[in-house]
Design an enzyme around this catalytic site. Structure first.
Site, PDB file in Angstrom:
ATOM      1  CG  LEU A   1      -1.851  -1.145   1.457  1.00 25.98           C
ATOM      2  CD1 LEU A   1      -2.601  -0.959   2.777  1.00 25.98           C
ATOM      3  CD2 LEU A   1      -2.820  -1.287   0.301  1.00 25.98           C
ATOM      4  CG  ASP A   2       0.054   4.589  -2.590  1.00 24.15           C
ATOM      5  OD1 ASP A   2       0.807   3.813  -3.200  1.00 24.15           O
ATOM      6  OD2 ASP A   2      -0.844   5.252  -3.131  1.00 24.15           O
ATOM      7  CE  LYS A   3       5.732   8.516   4.818  1.00 22.33           C
ATOM      8  NZ  LYS A   3       4.757   9.609   4.762  1.00 22.33           N
TER       9      LYS A   3
END
Length: 293
Positions: free
Chosen positions: A129-131
């Site tokens: 997942l994106d940060k």
């Protein structure tokens, strides 16, 4: 850990190599790796994987070859579900999924590696997942299990659902966004471009309040930043998205959450995973009430 497979009558029209591929889901690379390390053996012994077996012949695989290049670092992890094959954790917003430049030791992968090392296991991240995106991240406890489920991801046989709060009220209650995405010239952002890779996102409006909509999102493809780019492209950027949308609203985090994931584990008949991660508190706080769906 050892994997033992006994050849059945219905397998006799296949070679050993075909059995490894179709019954045990080994890739050619994995087979070569196992053979090179002497971690696969056949009873009775064989001279080639291209020969045909006899009924009740045994294939025995030592799976303790798994290694990880992730540095184990002690840290807090929120475990949603765990069994002998996989670990599902709830990643908070602001924490990277996997080590990268500038984040070598402060990721959920570092913390999971430390946790699994304490059990003499190693971690193999399956989805990232994106940060700033919160929600479910899946880890396999062996590179073999990782390869099986990663293939399911590649073939789009995994059902993933995200929840997002976006700016504005959508005119259509559901729809499919079909727009190609490519890397922008700066190398970080993504953009809609005719020369990009095809990308599809299904959305459904499940609630509205003030000038915001709560969406259920199903990415059919898995391009980097796909949900954020697609929603911004139709004029409804995700709340808190400073890259593809408006400035942060009320200093809230990115309101994008990996809510659920479902897939079948082909190695074990009828083994299905259906894991859900509850919405973070700040979704409800932003809406000013408890969101239910």
């Amino acid at each position: 850990m050892k994997l033992i497979y006994v050849v059945k009558k219905e397998d006799l029209n296949m070679t050993y190599k075909q059995i490894l591929q179709k019954r045990l889901f080994f890739s050619s690379t994995l087979m070569s790796r196992l053979k090179a390390h002497g971690q696969i053996r056949f009873i009775p012994p064989i001279y080639s994987v291209h020969q045909y077996p006899q009924e009740n012949a045994v294939i025995e695989v030592d799976l303790i070859f798994s290694k990880s290049n992730i540095v184990p670092v002690e840290g807090s992890i929120d475990i949603l579900y765990e069994d002998n094959f996989f670990l599902f954790v709830n990643k908070p917003s602001g924490l990277p999924s996997h080590p990268s430049k500038g984040h070598y030791f402060d990721t959920i992968a570092n913390y999971v590696e430390y946790y699994l090392n304490s059990k003499n296991l190693t971690s193999h991240i399956i989805n990232r997942l994106d940060k700033d995106t919160s929600g479910i991240v899946v880890f396999a406890k062996n590179s073999y299990f990782h390869s099986i489920v990663s293939y399911e991801f590649e073939k789009r046989r995994v059902d993933k659902t995200y929840i997002a709060i976006v700016h504005g009220i959508l005119t259509k209650k559901s729809g499919l966004i079909e727009k190609p995405i490519k890397r922008s010239d700066d190398g970080i952002k993504r953009e809609i471009h005719q020369d990009g890779s095809f990308a599809f996102t299904y959305y459904e409006v499940i609630d509205t309040f003030e000038n915001f909509s709560v969406l259920k999102l199903k990415p059919i493809t898995g391009r980097t930043h796909q949900l954020r780019v697609h929603l911004s492209s139709i004029g409804h950027p995700i709340v808190g998205d400073c890259i593809y949308g408006k400035e942060k609203t009320q200093n809230t985090p990115l309101l994008l959450h990996a809510y659920s994931i479902r897939f079948n584990f082909k190695l074990i008949s009828n083994k299905a995973y259906d894991i859900t991660s509850p919405l973070p508190h700040y979704f409800h706080e932003f809406a000013g009430r408890h969101l239910e769906f």
